[in-house]
Structures are given as structure tokens and as C-alpha cells.
Design a protein around this motif. Structure first.
Motif, PDB file in Angstrom:
ATOM      1  N   LYS A 121     -10.036   9.302 -47.540  1.00 61.83           N
ATOM      2  CA  LYS A 121     -10.071   9.891 -46.181  1.00 61.83           C
ATOM      3  C   LYS A 121      -9.848   8.847 -45.078  1.00 61.83           C
ATOM      4  CE  LYS A 121     -11.176  14.186 -47.245  1.00 61.83           C
ATOM      5  NZ  LYS A 121     -10.369  15.352 -46.805  1.00 61.83           N
ATOM      6  N   PHE A 122     -10.303   7.609 -45.346  1.00 62.14           N
ATOM      7  CA  PHE A 122     -10.182   6.556 -44.315  1.00 62.14           C
ATOM      8  C   PHE A 122      -9.392   5.389 -44.900  1.00 62.14           C
ATOM      9  CE2 PHE A 122     -13.937   8.938 -43.236  1.00 62.14           C
ATOM     10  CZ  PHE A 122     -13.888   9.047 -41.857  1.00 62.14           C
ATOM     11  N   GLU A 123      -8.146   5.289 -44.497  1.00 61.32           N
ATOM     12  CA  GLU A 123      -7.342   4.187 -45.024  1.00 61.32           C
ATOM     13  C   GLU A 123      -7.543   2.977 -44.132  1.00 61.32           C
ATOM     14  OE1 GLU A 123      -3.331   5.011 -46.314  1.00 61.32           O
ATOM     15  OE2 GLU A 123      -3.808   7.160 -46.207  1.00 61.32           O
ATOM     16  N   GLY A 124      -8.282   2.028 -44.635  1.00 60.75           N
ATOM     17  CA  GLY A 124      -8.601   0.904 -43.764  1.00 60.75           C
ATOM     18  C   GLY A 124      -8.136  -0.399 -44.338  1.00 60.75           C
ATOM     19  N   VAL A 125      -7.014  -0.873 -43.887  1.00 64.84           N
ATOM     20  CA  VAL A 125      -6.607  -2.211 -44.318  1.00 64.84           C
ATOM     21  C   VAL A 125      -6.650  -3.150 -43.121  1.00 64.84           C
ATOM     22  CG1 VAL A 125      -5.098  -3.175 -46.107  1.00 64.84           C
ATOM     23  CG2 VAL A 125      -4.731  -0.829 -45.357  1.00 64.84           C
ATOM     24  N   LYS A 126      -6.194  -2.610 -41.984  1.00 60.24           N
ATOM     25  CA  LYS A 126      -6.110  -3.463 -40.792  1.00 60.24           C
ATOM     26  C   LYS A 126      -7.466  -3.562 -40.099  1.00 60.24           C
ATOM     27  CE  LYS A 126      -2.998  -1.596 -38.277  1.00 60.24           C
ATOM     28  NZ  LYS A 126      -1.907  -0.647 -38.195  1.00 60.24           N
ATOM     29  N   PRO A 127      -7.863  -4.788 -39.710  1.00 63.03           N
ATOM     30  CA  PRO A 127      -9.078  -4.906 -38.892  1.00 63.03           C
ATOM     31  C   PRO A 127      -8.870  -4.196 -37.554  1.00 63.03           C
ATOM     32  CG  PRO A 127      -8.334  -7.055 -39.685  1.00 63.03           C
ATOM     33  CD  PRO A 127      -7.246  -6.085 -39.978  1.00 63.03           C
ATOM     34  N   ILE A 128      -9.940  -3.692 -37.005  1.00 60.34           N
ATOM     35  CA  ILE A 128      -9.866  -2.982 -35.723  1.00 60.34           C
ATOM     36  C   ILE A 128     -10.053  -3.986 -34.593  1.00 60.34           C
ATOM     37  CG2 ILE A 128     -11.165  -1.351 -34.287  1.00 60.34           C
ATOM     38  CD1 ILE A 128     -11.852   0.083 -36.958  1.00 60.34           C
ATOM     39  N   SER A 129      -9.379  -3.716 -33.478  1.00 59.28           N
ATOM     40  CA  SER A 129      -9.623  -4.560 -32.306  1.00 59.28           C
ATOM     41  C   SER A 129     -10.660  -3.839 -31.442  1.00 59.28           C
ATOM     42  CB  SER A 129      -8.307  -4.721 -31.540  1.00 59.28           C
ATOM     43  OG  SER A 129      -8.557  -4.835 -30.175  1.00 59.28           O
ATOM     44  N   PHE A 130     -11.784  -4.487 -31.211  1.00 59.81           N
ATOM     45  CA  PHE A 130     -12.891  -3.829 -30.503  1.00 59.81           C
ATOM     46  C   PHE A 130     -12.903  -4.210 -29.023  1.00 59.81           C
ATOM     47  CE2 PHE A 130     -14.124  -3.853 -34.895  1.00 59.81           C
ATOM     48  CZ  PHE A 130     -14.803  -2.666 -35.074  1.00 59.81           C
ATOM     49  N   GLU A 131     -11.766  -4.109 -28.387  1.00 60.87           N
ATOM     50  CA  GLU A 131     -11.661  -4.631 -27.011  1.00 60.87           C
ATOM     51  C   GLU A 131     -12.650  -3.997 -26.034  1.00 60.87           C
ATOM     52  OE1 GLU A 131      -7.573  -4.080 -26.018  1.00 60.87           O
ATOM     53  OE2 GLU A 131      -6.977  -5.163 -27.821  1.00 60.87           O
ATOM     54  N   PHE A 132     -12.871  -2.697 -26.181  1.00 55.71           N
ATOM     55  CA  PHE A 132     -13.644  -2.022 -25.132  1.00 55.71           C
ATOM     56  C   PHE A 132     -15.070  -1.691 -25.557  1.00 55.71           C
ATOM     57  CE2 PHE A 132      -9.132  -0.827 -24.866  1.00 55.71           C
ATOM     58  CZ  PHE A 132      -8.815  -1.567 -23.742  1.00 55.71           C
ATOM     59  N   GLN A 133     -15.477  -2.225 -26.688  1.00 52.01           N
ATOM     60  CA  GLN A 133     -16.822  -1.924 -27.182  1.00 52.01           C
ATOM     61  C   GLN A 133     -17.719  -3.122 -26.922  1.00 52.01           C
ATOM     62  OE1 GLN A 133     -17.633   1.005 -29.033  1.00 52.01           O
ATOM     63  NE2 GLN A 133     -15.651   1.764 -28.428  1.00 52.01           N
ATOM     64  N   ASP A 134     -18.873  -2.878 -26.359  1.00 56.68           N
ATOM     65  CA  ASP A 134     -19.772  -4.016 -26.144  1.00 56.68           C
ATOM     66  C   ASP A 134     -21.193  -3.666 -26.576  1.00 56.68           C
ATOM     67  OD1 ASP A 134     -20.452  -6.591 -25.499  1.00 56.68           O
ATOM     68  OD2 ASP A 134     -21.095  -6.045 -23.485  1.00 56.68           O
ATOM     69  N   SER A 135     -21.317  -3.247 -27.809  1.00 58.27           N
ATOM     70  CA  SER A 135     -22.649  -3.011 -28.353  1.00 58.27           C
ATOM     71  C   SER A 135     -22.876  -4.039 -29.440  1.00 58.27           C
ATOM     72  CB  SER A 135     -22.731  -1.607 -28.945  1.00 58.27           C
ATOM     73  OG  SER A 135     -21.875  -1.549 -30.079  1.00 58.27           O
ATOM     74  N   GLU A 136     -24.115  -4.145 -29.879  1.00 62.12           N
ATOM     75  CA  GLU A 136     -24.440  -5.133 -30.913  1.00 62.12           C
ATOM     76  C   GLU A 136     -23.671  -4.847 -32.205  1.00 62.12           C
ATOM     77  OE1 GLU A 136     -28.524  -7.498 -32.085  1.00 62.12           O
ATOM     78  OE2 GLU A 136     -28.633  -5.649 -30.916  1.00 62.12           O
ATOM     79  N   SER A 137     -23.634  -3.562 -32.587  1.00 63.76           N
ATOM     80  CA  SER A 137     -22.917  -3.188 -33.816  1.00 63.76           C
ATOM     81  C   SER A 137     -21.429  -3.511 -33.689  1.00 63.76           C
ATOM     82  CB  SER A 137     -23.069  -1.695 -34.098  1.00 63.76           C
ATOM     83  OG  SER A 137     -24.416  -1.331 -34.107  1.00 63.76           O
ATOM     84  N   ALA A 138     -20.846  -3.177 -32.531  1.00 62.91           N
ATOM     85  CA  ALA A 138     -19.406  -3.427 -32.330  1.00 62.91           C
ATOM     86  C   ALA A 138     -19.108  -4.914 -32.403  1.00 62.91           C
ATOM     87  CB  ALA A 138     -18.959  -2.863 -30.985  1.00 62.91           C
ATOM     88  N   ARG A 139     -19.986  -5.719 -31.790  1.00 63.99           N
ATOM     89  CA  ARG A 139     -19.760  -7.177 -31.837  1.00 63.99           C
ATOM     90  C   ARG A 139     -19.829  -7.673 -33.279  1.00 63.99           C
ATOM     91  NH1 ARG A 139     -22.562  -7.073 -27.013  1.00 63.99           N
ATOM     92  NH2 ARG A 139     -24.578  -7.496 -27.975  1.00 63.99           N
ATOM     93  N   TYR A 140     -20.787  -7.134 -34.023  1.00 65.59           N
ATOM     94  CA  TYR A 140     -20.942  -7.569 -35.424  1.00 65.59           C
ATOM     95  C   TYR A 140     -19.715  -7.149 -36.248  1.00 65.59           C
ATOM     96  CZ  TYR A 140     -23.266  -8.796 -39.776  1.00 65.59           C
ATOM     97  OH  TYR A 140     -23.587  -9.394 -40.981  1.00 65.59           O
ATOM     98  N   PHE A 141     -19.281  -5.902 -36.075  1.00 65.67           N
ATOM     99  CA  PHE A 141     -18.071  -5.436 -36.778  1.00 65.67           C
ATOM    100  C   PHE A 141     -16.860  -6.295 -36.392  1.00 65.67           C
ATOM    101  CE2 PHE A 141     -19.969  -0.965 -37.181  1.00 65.67           C
ATOM    102  CZ  PHE A 141     -20.129  -1.062 -38.561  1.00 65.67           C
ATOM    103  N   SER A 142     -16.767  -6.594 -35.112  1.00 63.83           N
ATOM    104  CA  SER A 142     -15.625  -7.368 -34.616  1.00 63.83           C
ATOM    105  C   SER A 142     -15.597  -8.774 -35.212  1.00 63.83           C
ATOM    106  CB  SER A 142     -15.703  -7.442 -33.085  1.00 63.83           C
ATOM    107  OG  SER A 142     -14.643  -8.216 -32.591  1.00 63.83           O
ATOM    108  N   GLU A 143     -16.755  -9.424 -35.206  1.00 59.54           N
ATOM    109  CA  GLU A 143     -16.856 -10.788 -35.767  1.00 59.54           C
ATOM    110  C   GLU A 143     -16.462 -10.807 -37.241  1.00 59.54           C
ATOM    111  OE1 GLU A 143     -20.918 -11.906 -35.174  1.00 59.54           O
ATOM    112  OE2 GLU A 143     -20.689 -11.973 -32.998  1.00 59.54           O
ATOM    113  N   HIS A 144     -16.718  -9.714 -37.940  1.00 53.32           N
ATOM    114  CA  HIS A 144     -16.445  -9.667 -39.381  1.00 53.32           C
ATOM    115  C   HIS A 144     -15.128  -8.967 -39.706  1.00 53.32           C
ATOM    116  CE1 HIS A 144     -20.660 -10.754 -39.218  1.00 53.32           C
ATOM    117  NE2 HIS A 144     -20.513 -11.239 -40.430  1.00 53.32           N
ATOM    118  N   LYS A 145     -14.336  -8.708 -38.637  1.00 52.94           N
ATOM    119  CA  LYS A 145     -12.999  -8.120 -38.821  1.00 52.94           C
ATOM    120  C   LYS A 145     -13.054  -6.834 -39.651  1.00 52.94           C
ATOM    121  CE  LYS A 145     -10.528 -12.516 -38.307  1.00 52.94           C
ATOM    122  NZ  LYS A 145     -11.647 -13.218 -37.696  1.00 52.94           N
TER     123      LYS A 145
END
Length: 283
Positions: free
Chosen positions: A49-73
Motif C-alpha cells: 500500500k505504501f511504496e517508500g523508497v525515497k526519503p521524504i523532505s520535511f520542509e514544512f514540518q516542525d514537530s519533534e517526530s518530523a525532525r526525528y523522521f527527517s534526521e533519519h531520512k
């Protein structure tokens, strides 16, 4: 660190709308009709259901979870997996905790890597400490890195013996020790003995040691370690000189400071902030 709404918002923003709706429907069913079989089934369907190969760019998210996801690509599949597990755990921690642990025991490499890397985002992450500790036994670098590098989990939940095992194995597997979190805070006397013994073995075999391996010893410099510092300070390798000098400088130990006084230029560079554990390999 955990925030359900954050993870849901990220999933809605970056996931396929139809897949997100399917997943939310499954989660509602799992809340009303608790079933480990349905949880396993839903979990295994996520990679369709979720094809995820590319890391997401979290440009507009500024929550703790988003930062953690972003740091870990993170990619969308990883986020969907963590969202599903955290949602069912929030619904019924007691029922679903052992079910989530079971999923991970039969997980493939990529599922286990996701779980370990983002474990800290789950409700009551300490419940999975056994899984995290068992992951240290692996020789698969991606699995070992997922728990040991850029991950606050070991520093927060491992006991000294488990933490020491991880630090030593990271050196043995030649991982990037600069990415292990809270090295100074988790330094302990047992670890310094292990470090010195391991260093002596490497030296006896004519092998190099990552200079960052010495970082935890500063506050525990006994006679033997002072001899190690002397060896580092007099090495022909500039980075080893820096490591020895940093350990002595940060030790607050009179004998170590006396050793360092024989290298005034190094002492000055450390006092000046030019040499730190973060910049040690640049000099």
C-alpha cells in the motif's frame, strides 16, 4: 518524544490518500475487534500500500517526530509502519505490546531496521528493550546501525553492560563512533577497562584504533590508562595525539594535565576550542 497526531499528520501529508484511508480503516477495526492475526496481516500489506523508497523532505514540518523522521531520512513506508504500531499500542497497550513484539521477532531485515530506528517514537518503548539488545548480536551492519547510531534509545534504556557491549561492537565493526549518542554521559569505569584491553590487543597486532574509541575514558584515568595516553600523545599520528590530549584535558586529573603540559601547542588548541571530539579528525 511520542506524538500520535504528529505522525498522523505526516502520513496524511505525504502518503497516498487512498492508502491512508485504508490504513485508518484497518486501525479502527483493530480497535473494535482486537486481533493479532489482523494486525500481522495489516502490517505485512503495508509495503504494497505504501511504496517508500525515497526519503521524504520535511520542509514544512516542525514537530519533534518530523525532525526525528527527517534526521533519519524516513520514507513513507517506514512512517506507515510506525504509525500502525503506535496507534494500536495507544488503543490497548496491554493487549498489543506482546503482539508488536511478536511481529518484530518474525520481521525481515528492512522491517526490523525500521522498528529499531524509530522505536523511540512508540508508546512505552522500554517494553522492547530485549529486541533492541538482541539486535546488538547481529553482523548485519544496517540492523546494528539502526539501534546504535543516531539513536537515543540505548543511552536512555540500556544498562551499563548492554551499552558497553554496543560501544565495543561498534568499534569492532568499524562503525562511525561519532554517531553514537550520549557517549560522555554513559561513560563508566568498566567500559574504560574494556577500551584499554581492546586497544592493547589492536596495538599488539599492529592495528589502528579509531581515536574516538578513547572518548569515554577521560574521567577514569588510572595508571594504566595514563600510559595509554602517553602512547597516544607520542604517536606519529596527529589524530591520536589529539585524542590523547583531549582525554587528558577533560580528565581533571593532575597527572594527566602534567602529561599534557609537555604538549603546550595541543593544550592551547583544545583550550581555544579548535580541537574537540567533533573536530578531532579534521586536524
Amino acid at each position: 518524544m511520542h506524538n500520535q497526531e504528529d505522525i498522523q499528520n505526516i502520513l496524511i501529508k505525504y502518503g497516498n490518500a487512498e492508502s491512508v484511508a485504508w490504513l485508518k480503516g484497518k486501525i479502527e477495526t483493530l480497535a473494535d475487534d482486537k486481533s493479532s492475526k489482523d494486525l500481522f496481516m495489516t502490517y505485512s500489506l503495508l509495503n504494497i500500500k505504501f511504496e517508500g523508497v525515497k526519503p521524504i523532505s520535511f520542509e514544512f514540518q516542525d514537530s519533534e517526530s518530523a525532525r526525528y523522521f527527517s534526521e533519519h531520512k524516513a520514507n513513507i513506508l517506514q512512517i506507515a509502519r510506525i504509525y500502525l504500531l503506535s496507534e494500536v499500542l495507544v488503543q490497548d497497550l496491554e493487549f498489543y505490546t506482546p503482539k508488536v513484539a511478536n511481529i518484530i521477532q518474525v520481521a525481515d531485515t528492512s522491517e526490523l531496521e525500521t522498528f529499531l530506528k524509530y522505536l523511540i517514537l512508540l508508546p512505552n518503548p522500554e517494553a522492547y528493550k530485549q529486541t533492541a539488545v538482541e539486535a546488538l548480536r547481529t553482523n548485519i551492519a544496517t540492523i546494528f546501525d539502526a539501534i546504535s547510531l543516531n539513536n537515543p534509545y540505548p543511552a536512555r534504556f540500556f544498562n551499563d553492560q548492554q551499552w558497553n557491549q554496543m560501544f565495543l561492537k561498534a568499534a569492532f565493526m568499524e562503525r562511525d563512533l561519532s554517531q553514537i549518542e550520549a557517549v560522555d554521559e554513559r561513560a563508566n569505569e568498566d567500559l574504560t577497562r574494556i577500551i584499554s584491553d581492546y586497544a592493547h590487543e589492536r596495538w599488539a597486532a599492529g592495528r589502528k584504533i579509531d581515536p574516538l574509541f578513547w572518548r569515554p575514558v577521560s574521567k577514569f584515568l588510572n595508571e594504566e590508562l595514563l600510559n595509554d595516553m602517553k602512547k597516544l600523545l607520542n604517536s606519529e599520528d596527529v589524530i591520536e595525539n589529539n585524542a590523547g590530549a583531549l582525554c587528558c584535558y577533560l580528565s581533571e586529573n593532575d597527572k594527566a594535565m602534567a602529561l599534557l603540559n609537555s604538549k603546550p601547542e595541543l593544550k592551547h588548541k583544545i583550550a581555544d576550542g579548535q580541537i574537540t571530539w567533533n573536530t578531532i579528525k579534521q586536524h
